[in-house]
Scaffold this motif. Sequence first.
Motif, PDB file in Angstrom:
ATOM      1  N   ALA A  59     -45.106 -17.720 -13.744  1.00  0.00           N
ATOM      2  CA  ALA A  59     -45.392 -16.290 -13.910  1.00  0.00           C
ATOM      3  C   ALA A  59     -46.847 -15.987 -13.539  1.00  0.00           C
ATOM      4  O   ALA A  59     -47.142 -14.932 -12.978  1.00  0.00           O
ATOM      5  CB  ALA A  59     -45.097 -15.855 -15.344  1.00  0.00           C
ATOM      6  N   LYS A  65     -39.041 -15.564  -7.649  1.00  0.00           N
ATOM      7  CA  LYS A  65     -37.794 -16.338  -7.717  1.00  0.00           C
ATOM      8  C   LYS A  65     -38.134 -17.790  -8.021  1.00  0.00           C
ATOM      9  O   LYS A  65     -39.193 -18.267  -7.619  1.00  0.00           O
ATOM     10  CB  LYS A  65     -37.072 -16.337  -6.363  1.00  0.00           C
ATOM     11  CG  LYS A  65     -36.713 -14.989  -5.805  1.00  0.00           C
ATOM     12  CD  LYS A  65     -36.317 -15.139  -4.329  1.00  0.00           C
ATOM     13  CE  LYS A  65     -36.184 -13.803  -3.652  1.00  0.00           C
ATOM     14  NZ  LYS A  65     -34.920 -13.142  -3.872  1.00  0.00           N
ATOM     15  N   ILE A  67     -36.275 -21.693  -7.613  1.00  0.00           N
ATOM     16  CA  ILE A  67     -35.127 -22.498  -7.183  1.00  0.00           C
ATOM     17  C   ILE A  67     -35.199 -23.839  -7.904  1.00  0.00           C
ATOM     18  O   ILE A  67     -36.225 -24.520  -7.860  1.00  0.00           O
ATOM     19  CB  ILE A  67     -35.148 -22.729  -5.662  1.00  0.00           C
ATOM     20  CG1 ILE A  67     -35.197 -21.380  -4.937  1.00  0.00           C
ATOM     21  CG2 ILE A  67     -33.925 -23.545  -5.223  1.00  0.00           C
ATOM     22  CD1 ILE A  67     -35.429 -21.514  -3.443  1.00  0.00           C
ATOM     23  N   LEU A  82     -39.059 -11.418 -17.716  1.00  0.00           N
ATOM     24  CA  LEU A  82     -40.163 -11.343 -16.741  1.00  0.00           C
ATOM     25  C   LEU A  82     -39.667 -10.895 -15.366  1.00  0.00           C
ATOM     26  O   LEU A  82     -40.438 -10.822 -14.425  1.00  0.00           O
ATOM     27  CB  LEU A  82     -40.835 -12.718 -16.606  1.00  0.00           C
ATOM     28  CG  LEU A  82     -41.556 -13.244 -17.845  1.00  0.00           C
ATOM     29  CD1 LEU A  82     -41.851 -14.737 -17.712  1.00  0.00           C
ATOM     30  CD2 LEU A  82     -42.844 -12.477 -18.082  1.00  0.00           C
ATOM     31  N   LYS A  83     -38.364 -10.624 -15.285  1.00  0.00           N
ATOM     32  CA  LYS A  83     -37.730 -10.199 -14.031  1.00  0.00           C
ATOM     33  C   LYS A  83     -37.933 -11.228 -12.902  1.00  0.00           C
ATOM     34  O   LYS A  83     -38.175 -10.874 -11.753  1.00  0.00           O
ATOM     35  CB  LYS A  83     -38.211  -8.810 -13.598  1.00  0.00           C
ATOM     36  CG  LYS A  83     -37.815  -7.714 -14.584  1.00  0.00           C
ATOM     37  CD  LYS A  83     -37.690  -6.389 -13.864  1.00  0.00           C
ATOM     38  CE  LYS A  83     -37.455  -5.215 -14.783  1.00  0.00           C
ATOM     39  NZ  LYS A  83     -36.257  -5.336 -15.629  1.00  0.00           N
ATOM     40  N   ILE A  84     -37.871 -12.491 -13.256  1.00  0.00           N
ATOM     41  CA  ILE A  84     -37.927 -13.552 -12.248  1.00  0.00           C
ATOM     42  C   ILE A  84     -36.503 -14.052 -12.012  1.00  0.00           C
ATOM     43  O   ILE A  84     -35.787 -14.383 -12.960  1.00  0.00           O
ATOM     44  CB  ILE A  84     -38.827 -14.718 -12.709  1.00  0.00           C
ATOM     45  CG1 ILE A  84     -40.270 -14.220 -12.904  1.00  0.00           C
ATOM     46  CG2 ILE A  84     -38.781 -15.878 -11.718  1.00  0.00           C
ATOM     47  CD1 ILE A  84     -41.204 -15.252 -13.478  1.00  0.00           C
ATOM     48  N   GLN A  85     -36.099 -14.075 -10.749  1.00  0.00           N
ATOM     49  CA  GLN A  85     -34.729 -14.452 -10.419  1.00  0.00           C
ATOM     50  C   GLN A  85     -34.555 -15.977 -10.459  1.00  0.00           C
ATOM     51  O   GLN A  85     -35.420 -16.717 -10.010  1.00  0.00           O
ATOM     52  CB  GLN A  85     -34.399 -13.946  -9.016  1.00  0.00           C
ATOM     53  CG  GLN A  85     -32.960 -14.193  -8.598  1.00  0.00           C
ATOM     54  CD  GLN A  85     -32.653 -13.593  -7.243  1.00  0.00           C
ATOM     55  OE1 GLN A  85     -33.432 -13.718  -6.310  1.00  0.00           O
ATOM     56  NE2 GLN A  85     -31.519 -12.927  -7.138  1.00  0.00           N
ATOM     57  N   MET A  86     -33.423 -16.418 -10.998  1.00  0.00           N
ATOM     58  CA  MET A  86     -33.104 -17.848 -11.031  1.00  0.00           C
ATOM     59  C   MET A  86     -32.113 -18.152  -9.920  1.00  0.00           C
ATOM     60  O   MET A  86     -31.098 -17.474  -9.789  1.00  0.00           O
ATOM     61  CB  MET A  86     -32.430 -18.216 -12.358  1.00  0.00           C
ATOM     62  CG  MET A  86     -33.275 -17.966 -13.575  1.00  0.00           C
ATOM     63  SD  MET A  86     -32.262 -17.914 -15.077  1.00  0.00           S
ATOM     64  CE  MET A  86     -31.877 -19.639 -15.286  1.00  0.00           C
ATOM     65  N   ILE A  87     -32.395 -19.203  -9.146  1.00  0.00           N
ATOM     66  CA  ILE A  87     -31.445 -19.654  -8.136  1.00  0.00           C
ATOM     67  C   ILE A  87     -31.119 -21.109  -8.464  1.00  0.00           C
ATOM     68  O   ILE A  87     -32.009 -21.957  -8.489  1.00  0.00           O
ATOM     69  CB  ILE A  87     -32.036 -19.533  -6.719  1.00  0.00           C
ATOM     70  CG1 ILE A  87     -32.447 -18.080  -6.453  1.00  0.00           C
ATOM     71  CG2 ILE A  87     -31.045 -20.027  -5.678  1.00  0.00           C
ATOM     72  CD1 ILE A  87     -33.209 -17.877  -5.155  1.00  0.00           C
ATOM     73  N   VAL A  88     -29.854 -21.360  -8.766  1.00  0.00           N
ATOM     74  CA  VAL A  88     -29.434 -22.701  -9.165  1.00  0.00           C
ATOM     75  C   VAL A  88     -28.750 -23.359  -7.979  1.00  0.00           C
ATOM     76  O   VAL A  88     -27.699 -22.903  -7.533  1.00  0.00           O
ATOM     77  CB  VAL A  88     -28.459 -22.639 -10.363  1.00  0.00           C
ATOM     78  CG1 VAL A  88     -28.113 -24.041 -10.839  1.00  0.00           C
ATOM     79  CG2 VAL A  88     -29.041 -21.809 -11.499  1.00  0.00           C
TER      80      VAL A  88
END
Lengths: 105, 196
Positions: A59, A65, A67, A82-88
Motif C-alpha cells: 500500500a 493490484k 499477483i 484499500l481497493k487493491i485488486q487481488m489476482i490469484v
Amino acid sequence: MKIAIASNGNTLESTLDLSFGRCAYFIIYDSESKAMEFIPNPNRDLEEGAGPASVNIIASRNTNKIISSEFGVKIKPLLDSLKIQMIVLKEPTKTIQQIINMLNH
Amino acid sequence: MSPRIKVLRKVLSPPIIKGFKPYGLQAGQQHPEVVNLLYEEYEALRLSDYDKLNHHQASIMMGVSRPTFTRIYGSALQKVAKAMVEGRQISIEGGKVYFDSDWYQCSNCHCYFNNPQKDIVVENCPLCGHDQINQFDFANESEDDHPTNCEDFCVCPGCGFEKKHRFGDPCNQQTCPECNHLMIRKKSTDPKKQKN
Ligand SMILES: [Zn+2]
Ligand SMILES: [Zn+2]
Ligand SMILES: [Zn+2]
C-alpha cells in the motif's frame, strides 16, 4: 498503474512465490514506465501478521493490484478496504518475465 | 500491525432498508432516541438467523474471530430487543465495515481476481486482458442452474484445494478443510456457460 508480484527471487527468471505474506521479494511493476522495483520482504520470518505487514508495504507504494498464487484468509478484507485488486494465479512455474509479458498484453 | 490499517468486518451487501419505525404508539410516547444498529450487527443477525450459519461459519464470513462475532451478535440482539420493548426506532448505519467484493475467473489464463472498485464494471482480465471472464455468483446460486448431476467443483481461492460441488450447498458457505478460507465456485469449462 502499479502492480505487485509476490516473487520467490529477485530476477526476471524467479517464479511466483507460494505465499503472499511470506514471499521472498515483492516486485513492483509500473505498467506505464515499465520500471521495476525489487523489495526484499522483511516479514518473511514473522510468526504472525506477515500478511497485514506485507499489505502495508504494498500500500505504501500506491500499488493497485497484487499477483500471488495464494493470499492468507485475513488479507482480502484489508485489500478490499484499500481497493487493491487481488489476482490469484495458480501457476507456480510462471516466471516474473512471463507474468510481465501477460500484463503487457 | 500498523495503525494505518483498520480491522474491518466484511458485509456481503448493504441492507435494503435504512431502519425500522414502530407503530401503534400513543401520542407523546414516541421515544426520542433511535437505536443505532451497526452494519456489522445487522450482518451478524443476517448470517446467523436468516442464513442460519453457525457462529463459526459466520465469523469466517465476516473475517472476524469467533469471540468477536459472538460479541457483535450479542450486541445486535440487545439493540433489537431494546427497540421492541421501548418502542424505539432502529436505524441501520455506521460501523467498521467494508462491502465484500466479487470474484471472477479468466477463461484464458485461469487466474482468479476480485473487483474492489465496485463502481467499475469488469470487462477484461486484469492479467492477460482477455475478455472471456466469468463471475462467481455467490448471492444467487439459484437451483435452476444446477442439474442434479452437477459437474462443478468448489475451489479455495486461498490454497487451491478443490472438492466436488454438492448440489444445493452454496460454495461460499463451505470452508476449506486445508486453510479455512471460504470456497468459491469453479466454473465448468462448458462453453455454453461462458460469456461471448
Ligand atoms: Zn486472463
Ligand atoms: Zn484453502
Ligand atoms: Zn460449490
